[in-house]
Motif scaffolding. Structure first.
Motif, mmCIF file in Angstrom:
data_model
loop_
_atom_site.group_PDB
_atom_site.id
_atom_site.type_symbol
_atom_site.label_atom_id
_atom_site.label_comp_id
_atom_site.label_asym_id
_atom_site.label_seq_id
_atom_site.Cartn_x
_atom_site.Cartn_y
_atom_site.Cartn_z
ATOM 1 N N PHE A 27 -19.991 4.821 -19.814
ATOM 2 C CA PHE A 27 -19.791 5.805 -18.752
ATOM 3 C C PHE A 27 -20.170 7.201 -19.234
ATOM 4 N N ALA A 28 -21.053 7.856 -18.480
ATOM 5 C CA ALA A 28 -21.509 9.206 -18.820
ATOM 6 C C ALA A 28 -20.640 10.225 -18.103
ATOM 7 N N LEU A 29 -20.252 11.269 -18.830
ATOM 8 C CA LEU A 29 -19.538 12.409 -18.272
ATOM 9 C C LEU A 29 -20.547 13.545 -18.148
ATOM 10 N N ILE A 30 -20.746 14.039 -16.913
ATOM 11 C CA ILE A 30 -21.782 15.037 -16.650
ATOM 12 C C ILE A 30 -21.179 16.199 -15.885
ATOM 13 N N LYS A 31 -21.485 17.411 -16.341
ATOM 14 C CA LYS A 31 -21.105 18.633 -15.644
ATOM 15 C C LYS A 31 -22.339 19.515 -15.559
ATOM 16 N N ASP A 32 -22.679 19.904 -14.334
ATOM 17 C CA ASP A 32 -23.881 20.696 -14.064
ATOM 18 C C ASP A 32 -25.108 19.948 -14.595
ATOM 19 N N ASP A 33 -25.860 20.564 -15.502
ATOM 20 C CA ASP A 33 -27.077 19.927 -16.018
ATOM 21 C C ASP A 33 -26.903 19.417 -17.447
ATOM 22 N N ARG A 34 -25.651 19.127 -17.817
ATOM 23 C CA ARG A 34 -25.346 18.727 -19.189
ATOM 24 C C ARG A 34 -24.600 17.403 -19.227
ATOM 25 N N TYR A 50 -11.387 16.100 -17.343
ATOM 26 C CA TYR A 50 -10.332 17.058 -16.995
ATOM 27 C C TYR A 50 -9.990 17.959 -18.171
ATOM 28 N N ARG A 51 -9.997 17.407 -19.383
ATOM 29 C CA ARG A 51 -9.712 18.230 -20.565
ATOM 30 C C ARG A 51 -10.774 19.304 -20.769
ATOM 31 N N GLN A 52 -12.044 18.917 -20.660
ATOM 32 C CA GLN A 52 -13.131 19.854 -20.963
ATOM 33 C C GLN A 52 -13.530 20.744 -19.793
ATOM 34 N N CYS A 53 -13.464 20.201 -18.584
ATOM 35 C CA CYS A 53 -13.964 20.943 -17.415
ATOM 36 C C CYS A 53 -12.850 21.531 -16.568
ATOM 37 N N GLY A 54 -11.666 20.960 -16.647
ATOM 38 C CA GLY A 54 -10.572 21.393 -15.796
ATOM 39 C C GLY A 54 -10.596 20.652 -14.467
#
Length: 79
Positions: A27-34, A50-54
């Motif tokens: 499973f990939a965790l993706i936020k914006d373009d990263r 949730y820990r890294q992005c809130g």
């Protein structure tokens, strides 16, 4: 109207072949373009999101050749 996760979905599609080559079934965790990281379980990816992005939209997507629809509500998760 664009999807709230449009950028994350585009990022996943742009990197899908390389993710499949080395991380199929994970499973990939993706936020914006990263792509933040890849995890063995969906729950591990969500918790780290949730820990890294809130408490903001982020994408957790199974790395697979066949797409499966999955829905959840964040207020049902407890740490």
């Amino acid at each position: 109207m664009a999807s709230p996760l449009e950028k994350e979905l585009q990022t996943f599609e742009a990197h899908k072949s390389e993710l499949l080559a080395s991380n199929a079934g994970r499973f990939a965790l993706i936020k914006d373009d990263r792509i933040i990281d890849v995890f063995d379980t969906n729950l591990d990816a969500i918790q780290q999101g949730y820990r890294q992005c809130g408490n903001v939209p982020f994408l957790v997507r199974e790395i697979t050749h066949i797409e499966r629809a999955a829905h959840f509500t964040s207020n049902l998760l407890e740490f």
